[in-house]
Design an enzyme around this catalytic site. Structure first.
Site, PDB file in Angstrom:
ATOM      1  N   ARG A   1      12.293  39.611  74.317  1.00  0.00           N
ATOM      2  CA  ARG A   1      13.333  40.148  75.725  1.00  0.00           C
ATOM      3  C   ARG A   1      14.753  40.027  75.174  1.00  0.00           C
ATOM      4  O   ARG A   1      15.165  39.675  73.967  1.00  0.00           O
ATOM      5  CB  ARG A   1      13.376  38.289  76.603  1.00  0.00           C
TER       6      ARG A   1
ATOM      7  N   ARG B   1      21.041  44.134  80.446  1.00  0.00           N
ATOM      8  CA  ARG B   1      21.185  43.483  79.659  1.00  0.00           C
ATOM      9  C   ARG B   1      20.411  43.520  78.202  1.00  0.00           C
ATOM     10  O   ARG B   1      20.139  43.226  77.470  1.00  0.00           O
ATOM     11  CB  ARG B   1      20.629  41.612  80.614  1.00  0.00           C
TER      12      ARG B   1
HETATM   13  O1  F6P Z   1      11.889  36.048  85.350  1.00  0.00           O
HETATM   14  C1  F6P Z   1      12.469  37.013  84.538  1.00  0.00           C
HETATM   15  C2  F6P Z   1      12.149  37.934  85.060  1.00  0.00           C
HETATM   16  O2  F6P Z   1      12.295  39.318  83.819  1.00  0.00           O
HETATM   17  C3  F6P Z   1      11.962  38.687  86.468  1.00  0.00           C
HETATM   18  O3  F6P Z   1      13.060  39.997  87.037  1.00  0.00           O
HETATM   19  C4  F6P Z   1      10.473  39.390  86.966  1.00  0.00           C
HETATM   20  O4  F6P Z   1      10.359  39.389  87.567  1.00  0.00           O
HETATM   21  C5  F6P Z   1       9.925  37.883  85.872  1.00  0.00           C
HETATM   22  O5  F6P Z   1      10.439  37.684  85.027  1.00  0.00           O
HETATM   23  C6  F6P Z   1       8.193  38.545  85.322  1.00  0.00           C
HETATM   24  O6  F6P Z   1       7.647  36.953  85.271  1.00  0.00           O
HETATM   25  P1  F6P Z   1       6.330  36.317  85.901  1.00  0.00           P
HETATM   26  O7  F6P Z   1       5.073  38.195  86.393  1.00  0.00           O
HETATM   27  O8  F6P Z   1       5.867  36.156  85.588  1.00  0.00           O
HETATM   28  O9  F6P Z   1       7.052  36.536  88.004  1.00  0.00           O
END
Ligand code: F6P
Length: 390
Positions: free
Chosen positions: A209, A258
């Protein structure tokens, strides 16, 4: 599958299985060699495979038939694609497969793996065959000679797939040339295209990430926030990590700042792909999970009930993310150089799920933490994984 032993059929078959399962097709792979090993014992000399060995021929045909019957049975139970992994080197056997499949209403696509490059064959035998239970207790040279003798037995009656046998794709010398014939329909075309890309490679894939972002700090999802100071430091640590392991690598990022900033701070100009953007949270973009729960409790509950299929209003589901990642997968399969993919949580879960052969509905729960590199090194049947928290 069609082809002499040690041409890479199982490698290709497993890739096809992973690709199709990831795209959501109910796919089963059966390997006739496994039936033989479990029913007749693994240790059989090359003479066992001689086409004119009447004592063993019937037994071997029995294993092939048992595997085919299991596959046909599975189609009856709702299976969509079956991969029949065997040499199928003789025409009568392929005719039988076509007859039985046609009677069951199943289309056949022959995927023939051809390789006359002695160095590639030897490398394949030494890398993938000598460790089989078939050769337990033998020296590498003894096992190698025996395997070569086995190949020669098959070669005596091998007939490449002919034009009157229906649809086929021939993959020659690990993808140097690909010939397709009578490919009809969407799925077969997609498979032919995928077959053009895959070939054995030893290059590692690193998944990471981006460095921590301002949104991560306050638990906001989506958006396009910049990196925090800690996130920028991570980029430098990640740079040291990859440079210690290789000099020439390709870096792919999403089109969001990012991931791009993480790569640039590492000193790489990334290939920034919109297809790698994070899952689109639609009307929830920019909110915290707590805010979603309070303001849209029904949406929150619906996502908890089926996280894989749930689609954010005006946004995406994990199932949608997988569909848009398909070109990335095809590109990745064709890539020869080591690659670092700097991505996002949901997108990397989907990519990791493909590479590691995880069932689709497990994808949304796979662990892909911040500031951790996942290193995947290819093997014949998949990838070895190592994780490095930095
Ligand atoms: O929180 C970071 C992130 O990359 C968000 O931008 C995204 O919506 C999320 O993780 C995805 O993870 P999950 O599907 O568990 O919500």
């Amino acid at each position: 599958m069609v082809g002499l032993p040690a041409r890479g059929k199982t490698f290709v078959a497993r890739k096809l299985q992973g690709y199709l399962s990831w795209l959501g097709y109910r796919t089963l792979w059966v390997n006739v060699g496994d039936y033989r090993r479990s029913r007749a014992g693994a240790r059989q000399p090359a003479a066992y495979f001689a086409p004119d060995n009447t004592a063993t021929r019937e037994e071997r045909e029995g294993f092939a038939t048992a595997a085919l019957n299991d596959l046909l049975d599975w189609f009856n139970k709702g299976g969509e694609v079956g991969i029949y992994d065997a040499t199928n080197a003789e025409r009568p056997r392929r005719d039988l497969i076509r007859q039985q499949c046609s009677a069951a209403g199943v289309d056949v696509l022959f995927v023939e793996i051809i390789c006359d490059d002695a160095a590639l064959i030897e490398a394949n035998v030494r890398r993938n065959k000598l460790g089989l239970p078939d050769y337990a207790g033998m020296t590498a040279d003894e096992a190698f000679r025996d395997f070569q003798a086995r190949i020669e037995q098959y070669a005596r009656t091998y007939l490449p797939v002919q034009d009157d046998e229906g649809s086929y794709v021939k993959v020659i010398d690990a993808g140097r040339q690909v010939i397709s014939h009578r490919i009809e329909g969407y799925l077969s075309s997609r498979l032919a295209f995928f077959l053009m890309q895959i070939r054995p490679t030893e290059r590692p894939i690193w998944l990471s990430r981006h460095g921590e972002s301002e949104s991560n700090l306050v638990d906001r999802i989506g958006g396009d926030a910049p990196l925090t100071e800690r996130g920028r430091e991570y980029a430098k640590t990640l740079e040291a990590f990859v440079r210690a392991r290789c000099n020439h690598l390709v870096v792919w990022t999403s089109a969001l700042q990012r991931t791009v900033a993480t790569a640039r701070l590492m000193g790489f100009e990334p290939n920034a792909l919109r297809a790698l953007n994070e899952i689109d949270a639609g009307v929830c973009d920019g909110l915290t999970y707590q805010e979603i729960k309070q303001r849209m409790p029904d949406e929150f509950a619906a996502r908890a009930a089926n996280k894989f299929r749930y689609r954010y209003p005006r946004g995406e589901s994990y199932a949608d993310v997988i569909q848009r990642l398909e070109p990335v997968i095809v590109e990745l399969e064709g890539l020869r150089s080591p690659v670092l993919i700097v991505g996002h949580q949901a997108v990397l879960r989907a990519l990791y799920g493909y590479l590691m052969g995880k069932p689709q509905d497990e994808c949304p729960y796979l662990s892909v933490p911040l500031h951790t590199v996942i290193q995947l090194t290819p093997t014949e049947t998949g990838y070895d994984e190592q994780r490095f928290p930095l």
